[in-house]
Design a protein around this motif. Structure first.
Motif, PDB file in Angstrom:
ATOM      1  N   PRO A 192       9.661  -1.278  14.822  1.00 15.66           N
ATOM      2  CA  PRO A 192      10.709  -1.545  13.834  1.00 15.66           C
ATOM      3  C   PRO A 192      10.179  -2.230  12.576  1.00 15.66           C
ATOM      4  CG  PRO A 192      10.913  -3.070  15.667  1.00 15.66           C
ATOM      5  CD  PRO A 192       9.871  -2.051  16.060  1.00 15.66           C
ATOM      6  N   ARG A 193       9.102  -2.996  12.693  1.00 11.95           N
ATOM      7  CA  ARG A 193       8.537  -3.663  11.521  1.00 11.95           C
ATOM      8  C   ARG A 193       8.041  -2.636  10.503  1.00 11.95           C
ATOM      9  NH1 ARG A 193       4.152  -8.123  12.807  1.00 11.95           N
ATOM     10  NH2 ARG A 193       2.708  -6.435  12.416  1.00 11.95           N
ATOM     11  N   ALA A 194       7.396  -1.591  10.976  1.00 11.30           N
ATOM     12  CA  ALA A 194       6.935  -0.527  10.076  1.00 11.30           C
ATOM     13  C   ALA A 194       8.131   0.191   9.455  1.00 11.30           C
ATOM     14  CB  ALA A 194       6.062   0.466  10.827  1.00 11.30           C
ATOM     15  N   VAL A 233      10.502   0.555   0.691  1.00  7.95           N
ATOM     16  CA  VAL A 233       9.891   1.395  -0.337  1.00  7.95           C
ATOM     17  C   VAL A 233      10.816   2.532  -0.744  1.00  7.95           C
ATOM     18  CG1 VAL A 233       7.892   2.893  -0.801  1.00  7.95           C
ATOM     19  CG2 VAL A 233       7.581   0.757   0.448  1.00  7.95           C
ATOM     20  N   GLY A 234      11.853   2.830   0.068  1.00  7.14           N
ATOM     21  CA  GLY A 234      12.801   3.874  -0.286  1.00  7.14           C
ATOM     22  C   GLY A 234      12.904   5.012   0.711  1.00  7.14           C
ATOM     23  N   ALA A 265       0.834  -1.207   0.000  1.00  2.00           N
ATOM     24  CA  ALA A 265       0.000   0.000   0.000  1.00  2.00           C
ATOM     25  C   ALA A 265       0.867   1.255   0.000  1.00  2.00           C
ATOM     26  CB  ALA A 265      -0.936  -0.003   1.212  1.00  2.00           C
ATOM     27  N   VAL A 266       1.939   1.256   0.809  1.00  4.42           N
ATOM     28  CA  VAL A 266       2.844   2.413   0.840  1.00  4.42           C
ATOM     29  C   VAL A 266       3.543   2.555  -0.507  1.00  4.42           C
ATOM     30  CG1 VAL A 266       4.929   3.358   1.900  1.00  4.42           C
ATOM     31  CG2 VAL A 266       3.128   2.402   3.339  1.00  4.42           C
ATOM     32  N   TRP A 297      11.803  10.541  11.905  1.00  9.37           N
ATOM     33  CA  TRP A 297      11.201  11.136  10.724  1.00  9.37           C
ATOM     34  C   TRP A 297      11.901  10.550   9.512  1.00  9.37           C
ATOM     35  CZ3 TRP A 297       6.953  14.019  11.171  1.00  9.37           C
ATOM     36  CH2 TRP A 297       6.656  14.512  12.436  1.00  9.37           C
ATOM     37  N   LEU A 298      11.131  10.005   8.593  1.00  9.72           N
ATOM     38  CA  LEU A 298      11.674   9.413   7.393  1.00  9.72           C
ATOM     39  C   LEU A 298      11.151  10.176   6.190  1.00  9.72           C
ATOM     40  CD1 LEU A 298      11.038   5.649   8.231  1.00  9.72           C
ATOM     41  CD2 LEU A 298      13.102   6.947   8.653  1.00  9.72           C
ATOM     42  N   GLY A 299      11.895  10.144   5.109  1.00  9.74           N
ATOM     43  CA  GLY A 299      11.449  10.824   3.901  1.00  9.74           C
ATOM     44  C   GLY A 299      11.930  10.112   2.662  1.00  9.74           C
TER      45      GLY A 299
END
Length: 149
Positions: A112-114, A121-122, A86-87, A137-139
């Motif tokens: 951590p699984r998420a 996905v990158g 989905a992501v 925070w991820l991007g």
């Protein structure tokens, strides 16, 4: 943000059975399609057609052509790769169809699984926040892979 969901996704607002709870909760969910700065889609299990969660682009940042992404899955939708897929689909839609340049999200350290799913996905780590619950925070930025090149 021009909002047109991928053909294989369903919007959450207006397609889900009557919602439990008070009227203001129902009206808030059903008003999502009227908000031009977000896209809420259902995550649907292809084997049984059950809605197992939602994936959302929100917090539209027009000058930077960026959005926040969030996902929530019920227990029946976890541990089978549905969240990762989905992501992946929402990120591709954001870059390829909506013309976004950046998508960001936050993930709690106790999940951590998420975080692994987002990294597949990158998404890459940008910064950490230690209050009140540690989170990162991820991007992900638009690349040649998403630009049609």
């Amino acid at each position: 943000m021009t909002r047109s969901p991928p053909s294989h996704c369903r919007r959450t607002a207006g397609e889900v059975a009557p919602l439990p709870g008070r009227g203001h909760h129902r009206s808030a969910v059903h008003s999502r399609n009227e908000q031009p700065d977000r896209l809420d889609l259902a995550v649907v299990d292809q084997y049984n057609g059950a809605c197992v969660g939602e994936v959302v682009l929100n917090e539209w940042d027009e000058p930077n052509r960026g959005c926040n992404l969030r996902i929530a899955l019920v227990a029946a939708g976890q541990g089978r790769g549905l969240g990762t897929e989905a992501v992946r689909l929402m990120v591709a839609h954001g870059f390829e169809q909506l013309g976004l340049h950046r998508i960001s999200l936050n993930v709690y350290d106790f999940n951590p699984r998420a975080r692994r799913a987002y990294e597949k996905v990158g998404f890459v780590w940008r910064s950490a926040v230690r209050r009140p619950v540690p989170q990162r925070w991820l991007g992900v930025r638009r690349t040649d892979e998403h630009s049609g090149a």
